[in-house]
Write an enzyme that holds these catalytic residues in place. Sequence first.
Site, PDB file in Angstrom:
ATOM      1  N   ARG A  50       0.919  -1.167   0.022  1.00 18.35           N
ATOM      2  CA  ARG A  50      -0.081  -0.144  -0.062  1.00 18.35           C
ATOM      3  C   ARG A  50       0.699   1.173   0.099  1.00 18.35           C
ATOM      4  O   ARG A  50       1.370   1.587   0.925  1.00 18.35           O
ATOM      5  CB  ARG A  50      -0.914   0.090   1.247  1.00 18.35           C
ATOM      6  N   ASP A  52       1.617   5.339  -0.122  1.00 21.45           N
ATOM      7  CA  ASP A  52       1.157   6.480   0.379  1.00 21.45           C
ATOM      8  C   ASP A  52       0.872   7.716  -0.686  1.00 21.45           C
ATOM      9  O   ASP A  52       1.229   7.394  -1.678  1.00 21.45           O
ATOM     10  CB  ASP A  52       1.955   6.908   1.475  1.00 21.45           C
ATOM     11  N   TYR A 111      11.973  -1.017  -3.693  1.00 17.50           N
ATOM     12  CA  TYR A 111      11.823   0.427  -3.878  1.00 17.50           C
ATOM     13  C   TYR A 111      13.102   1.245  -4.405  1.00 17.50           C
ATOM     14  O   TYR A 111      14.196   0.688  -4.454  1.00 17.50           O
ATOM     15  CB  TYR A 111      11.517   1.006  -2.473  1.00 17.50           C
ATOM     16  N   ARG A 202      11.297   6.400   3.526  1.00 14.99           N
ATOM     17  CA  ARG A 202      11.523   7.758   3.488  1.00 14.99           C
ATOM     18  C   ARG A 202      12.146   8.202   4.714  1.00 14.99           C
ATOM     19  O   ARG A 202      12.751   9.168   4.617  1.00 14.99           O
ATOM     20  CB  ARG A 202       9.931   8.263   3.347  1.00 14.99           C
TER      21      ARG A 202
END
Length: 255
Positions: A50, A52, A111, A202
């Site tokens: 999921r 953001d 990622y 992040r």
Amino acid sequence: MPRFALKVEYHGAPFVGWQRQKEHVSVQGTIESALAKLEPGPHTIAAAGRTDAGVHGLGQVAHCDMTRDWDPFRLSEALNYHLKPNPIAIVACSRVDDDWHARFSALERQYLFRILTRRAPATHDKGQVWQVSNPLNVQEMQRAADMLLGKHDFTTFRSTICQALSPIKTLDELRVEQVDGFAGTEVHFHVRARSFLHNQVRSFVGTLERVGAGSWTPEDVRDALGAKERAACGPVCPPQGLYLAGVVYSQDPFA
């Protein structure tokens, strides 16, 4: 009900994230609406991760159940037609076993994070990179990143609203790379793990940027990890440079 795996690419800017929300536009909700135009009735799809609000997808993977045994190519073409003009594309589609699950069958998530280092405002890449005006020391960032590899309690790099049952995760790769492109110098972060905590990537990148800028040392990152408290984390970077780049399964459903 035939099950299909979907490889999904999307620009995250217009969406509140992947997860469906009643009063906001999400990637999941938009795809489910497109599916309803092909087969009436409610549709619920599941994804490998999921993302953001503002986070992009290059290789997000989801699955859907249909009543008709679609040809995978026809299904992807029909979905892409009904997804217009949203910045979402089904780049691959395949028939999978009924017990295959986009999330629970996944072995690894990958990622990519992009930082653009230049003073002039980004134009073509606006909304797709985190722009900083100062150059970054890639070697020092990599030295700090290496201290995060392996199995750790990542409480420091976990959002306070994270719903994971445990802060202990194993980080398989955190590679920092300098890339010289047409728009200027970029720093890319390649991150791999079986699963991640909320805002973990992040938090990593925002903290490592401080190392690259000279405000932190690699040893500061080691100490922040060891502190096991959120207050020890560096700044959390903005979402627009983050991409879910790929998902790994025991057998590639799109091969």
